[in-house]
Design a protein around this motif. Structure first.
Motif, PDB file in Angstrom:
ATOM      1  N   THR A 103      -2.201 -14.830 -54.622  1.00  0.00           N
ATOM      2  CA  THR A 103      -3.220 -13.802 -54.835  1.00  0.00           C
ATOM      3  C   THR A 103      -2.702 -12.449 -54.378  1.00  0.00           C
ATOM      4  OG1 THR A 103      -4.183 -14.109 -52.637  1.00  0.00           O
ATOM      5  CG2 THR A 103      -5.032 -15.519 -54.432  1.00  0.00           C
ATOM      6  N   ALA A 104      -3.460 -11.401 -54.732  1.00  0.00           N
ATOM      7  CA  ALA A 104      -3.090 -10.057 -54.284  1.00  0.00           C
ATOM      8  C   ALA A 104      -3.096  -9.981 -52.762  1.00  0.00           C
ATOM      9  CB  ALA A 104      -4.061  -9.036 -54.881  1.00  0.00           C
ATOM     10  N   GLN A 105      -4.031 -10.707 -52.119  1.00  0.00           N
ATOM     11  CA  GLN A 105      -4.096 -10.692 -50.660  1.00  0.00           C
ATOM     12  C   GLN A 105      -2.824 -11.320 -50.051  1.00  0.00           C
ATOM     13  OE1 GLN A 105      -6.549 -11.690 -52.669  1.00  0.00           O
ATOM     14  NE2 GLN A 105      -8.077 -10.068 -52.305  1.00  0.00           N
ATOM     15  N   VAL A 106      -2.360 -12.416 -50.657  1.00  0.00           N
ATOM     16  CA  VAL A 106      -1.142 -13.054 -50.149  1.00  0.00           C
ATOM     17  C   VAL A 106       0.061 -12.147 -50.348  1.00  0.00           C
ATOM     18  CG1 VAL A 106       0.441 -14.996 -50.489  1.00  0.00           C
ATOM     19  CG2 VAL A 106      -2.032 -15.395 -50.450  1.00  0.00           C
ATOM     20  N   LEU A 155       4.104  -8.175 -48.268  1.00  0.00           N
ATOM     21  CA  LEU A 155       4.554  -6.785 -48.167  1.00  0.00           C
ATOM     22  C   LEU A 155       4.453  -6.291 -46.727  1.00  0.00           C
ATOM     23  CD1 LEU A 155       2.783  -5.665 -51.417  1.00  0.00           C
ATOM     24  CD2 LEU A 155       5.213  -5.274 -51.012  1.00  0.00           C
ATOM     25  N   ASP A 156       3.328  -6.607 -46.066  1.00  0.00           N
ATOM     26  CA  ASP A 156       3.150  -6.188 -44.671  1.00  0.00           C
ATOM     27  C   ASP A 156       4.183  -6.828 -43.755  1.00  0.00           C
ATOM     28  OD1 ASP A 156       0.995  -4.730 -45.557  1.00  0.00           O
ATOM     29  OD2 ASP A 156      -0.525  -6.160 -44.853  1.00  0.00           O
ATOM     30  N   ASN A 157       4.673  -8.005 -44.159  1.00  0.00           N
ATOM     31  CA  ASN A 157       5.710  -8.695 -43.383  1.00  0.00           C
ATOM     32  C   ASN A 157       7.111  -8.166 -43.672  1.00  0.00           C
ATOM     33  OD1 ASN A 157       3.759 -10.347 -42.258  1.00  0.00           O
ATOM     34  ND2 ASN A 157       4.125 -12.054 -43.655  1.00  0.00           N
ATOM     35  N   ARG A 158       7.191  -7.106 -44.480  1.00  0.00           N
ATOM     36  CA  ARG A 158       8.450  -6.431 -44.799  1.00  0.00           C
ATOM     37  C   ARG A 158       9.411  -7.344 -45.572  1.00  0.00           C
ATOM     38  NH1 ARG A 158       9.204  -1.841 -41.678  1.00  0.00           N
ATOM     39  NH2 ARG A 158      11.482  -2.073 -41.662  1.00  0.00           N
ATOM     40  N   GLU A 159       8.833  -8.192 -46.429  1.00  0.00           N
ATOM     41  CA  GLU A 159       9.649  -9.135 -47.203  1.00  0.00           C
ATOM     42  C   GLU A 159      10.101  -8.569 -48.547  1.00  0.00           C
ATOM     43  OE1 GLU A 159       7.329 -12.674 -47.637  1.00  0.00           O
ATOM     44  OE2 GLU A 159       7.070 -12.949 -45.473  1.00  0.00           O
ATOM     45  N   VAL A 160       9.487  -7.476 -49.001  1.00  0.00           N
ATOM     46  CA  VAL A 160       9.744  -6.956 -50.348  1.00  0.00           C
ATOM     47  C   VAL A 160      10.409  -5.587 -50.262  1.00  0.00           C
ATOM     48  CG1 VAL A 160       8.716  -6.343 -52.577  1.00  0.00           C
ATOM     49  CG2 VAL A 160       7.738  -8.223 -51.221  1.00  0.00           C
ATOM     50  N   TRP A 194      12.323  -9.877 -53.438  1.00  0.00           N
ATOM     51  CA  TRP A 194      11.450 -10.552 -52.477  1.00  0.00           C
ATOM     52  C   TRP A 194      12.324 -11.469 -51.632  1.00  0.00           C
ATOM     53  CZ3 TRP A 194       8.149 -15.466 -53.466  1.00  0.00           C
ATOM     54  CH2 TRP A 194       7.469 -15.798 -52.284  1.00  0.00           C
ATOM     55  N   ASN A 195      12.456 -11.151 -50.363  1.00  0.00           N
ATOM     56  CA  ASN A 195      13.221 -11.968 -49.432  1.00  0.00           C
ATOM     57  C   ASN A 195      12.300 -13.051 -48.879  1.00  0.00           C
ATOM     58  OD1 ASN A 195      15.921 -10.516 -49.232  1.00  0.00           O
ATOM     59  ND2 ASN A 195      14.483  -8.838 -48.856  1.00  0.00           N
ATOM     60  N   ARG A 196      12.197 -14.124 -49.640  1.00  0.00           N
ATOM     61  CA  ARG A 196      11.277 -15.194 -49.253  1.00  0.00           C
ATOM     62  C   ARG A 196      11.792 -15.889 -47.995  1.00  0.00           C
ATOM     63  NH1 ARG A 196       9.132 -20.274 -53.043  1.00  0.00           N
ATOM     64  NH2 ARG A 196       7.647 -21.072 -51.485  1.00  0.00           N
ATOM     65  N   PRO A 197      10.956 -15.986 -46.951  1.00  0.00           N
ATOM     66  CA  PRO A 197      11.400 -16.650 -45.714  1.00  0.00           C
ATOM     67  C   PRO A 197      11.642 -18.137 -45.937  1.00  0.00           C
ATOM     68  CG  PRO A 197       9.383 -15.356 -45.377  1.00  0.00           C
ATOM     69  CD  PRO A 197       9.587 -15.463 -46.846  1.00  0.00           C
ATOM     70  N   PRO A 198      12.367 -18.792 -45.028  1.00  0.00           N
ATOM     71  CA  PRO A 198      12.572 -20.238 -45.153  1.00  0.00           C
ATOM     72  C   PRO A 198      11.249 -20.991 -45.226  1.00  0.00           C
ATOM     73  CG  PRO A 198      14.020 -19.319 -43.466  1.00  0.00           C
ATOM     74  CD  PRO A 198      13.080 -18.225 -43.864  1.00  0.00           C
ATOM     75  N   TRP A 199      11.251 -22.062 -46.014  1.00  0.00           N
ATOM     76  CA  TRP A 199      10.039 -22.873 -46.142  1.00  0.00           C
ATOM     77  C   TRP A 199      10.424 -24.351 -46.238  1.00  0.00           C
ATOM     78  CZ3 TRP A 199      12.273 -20.333 -50.205  1.00  0.00           C
ATOM     79  CH2 TRP A 199      12.498 -21.041 -51.382  1.00  0.00           C
ATOM     80  N   VAL A 200       9.459 -25.211 -45.941  1.00  0.00           N
ATOM     81  CA  VAL A 200       9.668 -26.651 -46.039  1.00  0.00           C
ATOM     82  C   VAL A 200       9.394 -27.070 -47.484  1.00  0.00           C
ATOM     83  CG1 VAL A 200       8.942 -28.933 -45.253  1.00  0.00           C
ATOM     84  CG2 VAL A 200       9.064 -27.027 -43.629  1.00  0.00           C
ATOM     85  N   GLU A 201      10.415 -27.604 -48.139  1.00  0.00           N
ATOM     86  CA  GLU A 201      10.272 -27.990 -49.541  1.00  0.00           C
ATOM     87  C   GLU A 201       9.584 -29.353 -49.663  1.00  0.00           C
ATOM     88  OE1 GLU A 201      13.877 -27.690 -51.801  1.00  0.00           O
ATOM     89  OE2 GLU A 201      14.627 -26.055 -50.562  1.00  0.00           O
ATOM     90  N   PRO A 202       8.864 -29.562 -50.778  1.00  0.00           N
ATOM     91  CA  PRO A 202       8.313 -30.896 -51.029  1.00  0.00           C
ATOM     92  C   PRO A 202       9.433 -31.929 -51.112  1.00  0.00           C
ATOM     93  CG  PRO A 202       7.379 -29.268 -52.544  1.00  0.00           C
ATOM     94  CD  PRO A 202       8.513 -28.601 -51.828  1.00  0.00           C
ATOM     95  N   GLU A 203       9.131 -33.147 -50.706  1.00  0.00           N
ATOM     96  CA  GLU A 203      10.128 -34.210 -50.759  1.00  0.00           C
ATOM     97  C   GLU A 203      10.432 -34.592 -52.205  1.00  0.00           C
ATOM     98  OE1 GLU A 203       9.086 -37.543 -48.383  1.00  0.00           O
ATOM     99  OE2 GLU A 203       9.027 -36.405 -46.515  1.00  0.00           O
ATOM    100  N   THR A 229       5.596  -1.043 -49.632  1.00  0.00           N
ATOM    101  CA  THR A 229       4.241  -1.204 -49.084  1.00  0.00           C
ATOM    102  C   THR A 229       3.284  -1.824 -50.092  1.00  0.00           C
ATOM    103  OG1 THR A 229       3.493   0.975 -49.845  1.00  0.00           O
ATOM    104  CG2 THR A 229       4.602   0.864 -47.690  1.00  0.00           C
ATOM    105  N   GLY A 230       3.622  -1.728 -51.373  1.00  0.00           N
ATOM    106  CA  GLY A 230       2.727  -2.199 -52.425  1.00  0.00           C
ATOM    107  C   GLY A 230       2.052  -1.070 -53.170  1.00  0.00           C
ATOM    108  N   ARG A 231       2.052   0.130 -52.578  1.00  0.00           N
ATOM    109  CA  ARG A 231       1.388   1.275 -53.225  1.00  0.00           C
ATOM    110  C   ARG A 231       2.320   2.033 -54.163  1.00  0.00           C
ATOM    111  NH1 ARG A 231      -0.081   1.468 -47.839  1.00  0.00           N
ATOM    112  NH2 ARG A 231       1.444   3.121 -47.412  1.00  0.00           N
ATOM    113  N   GLU A 232       3.590   1.662 -54.192  1.00  0.00           N
ATOM    114  CA  GLU A 232       4.565   2.376 -55.017  1.00  0.00           C
ATOM    115  C   GLU A 232       4.223   2.290 -56.504  1.00  0.00           C
ATOM    116  OE1 GLU A 232       6.490   1.013 -51.246  1.00  0.00           O
ATOM    117  OE2 GLU A 232       5.236   0.084 -52.786  1.00  0.00           O
TER     118      GLU A 232
END
Length: 298
Positions: free
Chosen positions: A33-36, A41-46, A67-76, A54-57
């Motif tokens: 979603t836009a909120q996510v 953006l607030d986490n400085r990932e983009v 988008w520098n996606r942080p590490p995540w746990v992948e589905p098995e 910031t998203g306002r550009e």
């Protein structure tokens, strides 16, 4: 498995010139979603052209979006594959269901390409199968082999034959299916490949292997290589795959999807692959044994 994260990079096209970055992200990637996206953006990932966004550009054509996606746990996923053929130039494996061929959709390390390259770093897939689809995936181990196979892949020089379990009882023994395939809009997932009069030319030949009271097992030969081609083509003649969570009886996506496009629940198997070796020119005939669930014709 927790991966190392991933930098998703793209170039802004002219049709999005002037759009705000946040609205672009939320519209172009509706899995969030836009909120996510604002939280990302607030986490400085983009970044936009290397600058934290910031998203306002207001976007400009040609800008580089990352988008520098942080590490995540992948589905098995299954962590095995069967080697069907290997020499100095080629590697063919039998992919299990539930294992993506390539990274995407939340999977990066838990993919066939990562598993194969741990053993054979030079191997790269010539094509891909959907996550739920089983059967033969062909890898090239040299640039020469990759170039020749890529040139021949969607031509009669390479014979690709699948087994598919479809809904309903087929009235004919053979179907030549020419339904064009293209991207169509979908309210939940943005857009999806489906039957479309404005799509690209596509051709499949479906032959009945066996029938039950409510299903038909087809052998399908591909003469083009569109995304989800067999699923779309069989659905377009009134025989969607049993358990397919995406396509209905017209070859269009279901409006109320029970799952996501990559979800399984259907039986589709890349059973045979016949071609001439790209280097030695010897005939190669590959077969992947049918997985459980397919009835053996009497």
């Amino acid at each position: 498995m927790r991966n190392q994260g991933y930098a998703c990079t793209e170039i802004i096209s002219s049709k999005h010139h002037g759009q705000t970055l946040l609205s672009y992200l939320a519209g172009h990637y509706p899995h969030s979603t836009a909120q996510v996206w604002q939280q990302n953006l607030d986490n400085r990932e983009v970044t936009l052209d290397g600058v934290i966004a910031t998203g306002r550009e207001s976007l400009r054509s040609g800008q580089t979006l990352v988008w520098n996606r942080p590490p995540w746990v992948e589905p098995e996923t299954p962590q095995h594959f069967e080697v069907l053929f290997e020499d100095a130039y080629l590697l063919a494996v039998n992919k299990p269901g539930g294992l993506p061929t390539l990274p995407g959709g939340g999977f990066m390390e838990n993919t066939l390409i990562r598993l194969v390259q741990k053993q054979t770093p030079s191997a790269n897939p010539v094509h891909r199968l959907g996550r739920a689809t089983t059967g033969i995936v062909l890898f090239a181990k040299t640039p020469q082999a990759a170039s020749q196979l890529s040139a021949d892949w969607n031509t009669p020089k390479i014979q690709k034959i699948y087994r598919a379990l479809a809904q309903g009882v087929a009235q004919q023994d053979t179907y030549e299916i020419l339904t064009p395939i293209g991207l169509v809009p979908h309210p939940r997932i943005g857009s999806v490949w489906a039957a479309s009069p404005d799509g690209k030319p596509s051709k499949s030949l479906a032959k009945v292997i066996s029938r039950t009271a409510d299903s038909t097992t087809f052998e399908v030969s591909l003469y083009s290589g569109r995304p989800h081609q067999i699923r779309i083509h069989l659905a377009s003649i009134g025989h969607p795959l049993v358990g397919d969570p995406l396509y209905g009886f017209t070859g269009l996506p279901l409006e109320n999807l029970p799952g996501l496009p990559g979800d399984g629940g259907y039986l589709l198997h890349a059973q045979f692959l016949n071609f001439h070796h790209p280097v030695t020119r010897e005939p190669i005939h590959l077969e992947a044994a049918l997985p459980p669930g397919f009835a053996v014709p009497q």
